[in-house]
Design an enzyme around this catalytic site. Sequence first.
Site, PDB file in Angstrom:
ATOM      1  CB  CYS A 175      -4.196  -4.051   6.020  1.00 34.95           C
ATOM      2  SG  CYS A 175      -4.288  -2.636   7.416  1.00 34.95           S
ATOM      3  CG  LEU A 176      -5.681  -7.854   3.680  1.00 33.09           C
ATOM      4  CD1 LEU A 176      -6.789  -8.850   3.308  1.00 33.09           C
ATOM      5  CD2 LEU A 176      -4.891  -8.672   4.971  1.00 33.09           C
TER       6      LEU A 176
END
Length: 419
Positions: A259-260
């Site tokens: 994600c990040l």
Amino acid sequence: MHICVLGQGYVGLPLALRAAEAGHTVTGYEPNGQRCAQLAAGSSYIEDIDSSRLRDLLHSGAYRPTDDPEDLKGFDVAVITVPTPLTDRTPDLSCVRDAARELAARLEPGATVVLESTTHPGTTRDVLIPLLEEGSGLTAGRDFHVGFSPERIDPGNTVWRLENTPKIVAGLTEACLSRVKAFYDTVTDATVSASGLEEAELAKVFENTYRHVNIALVNELSRMAHTLGVDVWHTLELAATKPFGFTKFLPGPGVGGHCLPIDPVYLSHHVKTQHGQTFRLIELAQDINDSQPDYVVRRLQDALSRRFRRSVHGARILALGTAYKPGTADARQSPAVQVIDRLRDMGADITVVDPYVPDGGSREIPFAAAENDASVADFDAVVLLTAHAEFDLARVAAEAAYVLDTRGVMATAPHVERL
């Protein structure tokens, strides 16, 4: 209902099994033949999924993995949970497009298609729906239903799981939203209806952009605090005592996972390419977090020079952890991997230990088993990159000549430094 989940990874497999437990008949489509065979044999490759749970659902007939797209026929609800990686720092929607084409060829009136893969606002409307309509000859919102429901899976989190994490749901029309919500109401404790597809898509990328930016802030703060001779970890503990207006984030060797390092880029890239505007805060956060592994290496290099008058080249270094977070073998985009690669490129003699990463793992990092006869004292330095609970940090602190703790979990000492 007959539910098809396309992609049986960290997002798709938990959803598929949860849907099967809720009483649906589930087809888990995994085009990777090796992974599909492993699932069919009752062996889970996802830490959060026990193989016994998988075997129970296989034996009951409620869940069936397949790599044959023909098995997608006759679905009531199909959920796309395929990867949306970056290729050359550019969003790659090829897996979403492939999944859409497979479904379009088997789409029947009245069926529902939901996209869960993280992406930029407009993907469901402008990419998914045209492919479904073109391949099926049907019209979205009239002949079939389309929705978006962003995944919120956090690997290794035993508190917030798929079923008890509120699920955002969105639909092309009110009827589409009703169908999407009705499905997720059977597998999650709470659903939250969005007013539109784009709002739900933006909510997902903003959730992770929020974390990404705040992690970049504390990463830069930790560098400035080190320069000033201030304990940033204690500073953050003090700030966290404020009961309002502050959320505690912690520095580290960088950001990793599914994600990040990726989701904010989808947002900034879309805004720049489609509207000619720069999302400056995202790009700045990306620069800071991307440079954090290099900062870790510099700190280790400085410590070796200052304490032992030697360089990284030829130094024996013990690296603890390769996964991007504790309790998982997930090394996707892991900053630990980048630190290890940089140290090796500089000529360090690296021994890597991670209890979750199999020998000769996917990142081809040399693995040293926990029962290795080498003593911690045999190394010039130890760098803690992933704070797995299995690591005996008391032993590390007692035996190591020098430790760089990038996670702030060890007590400071003359020979133990926090990032």
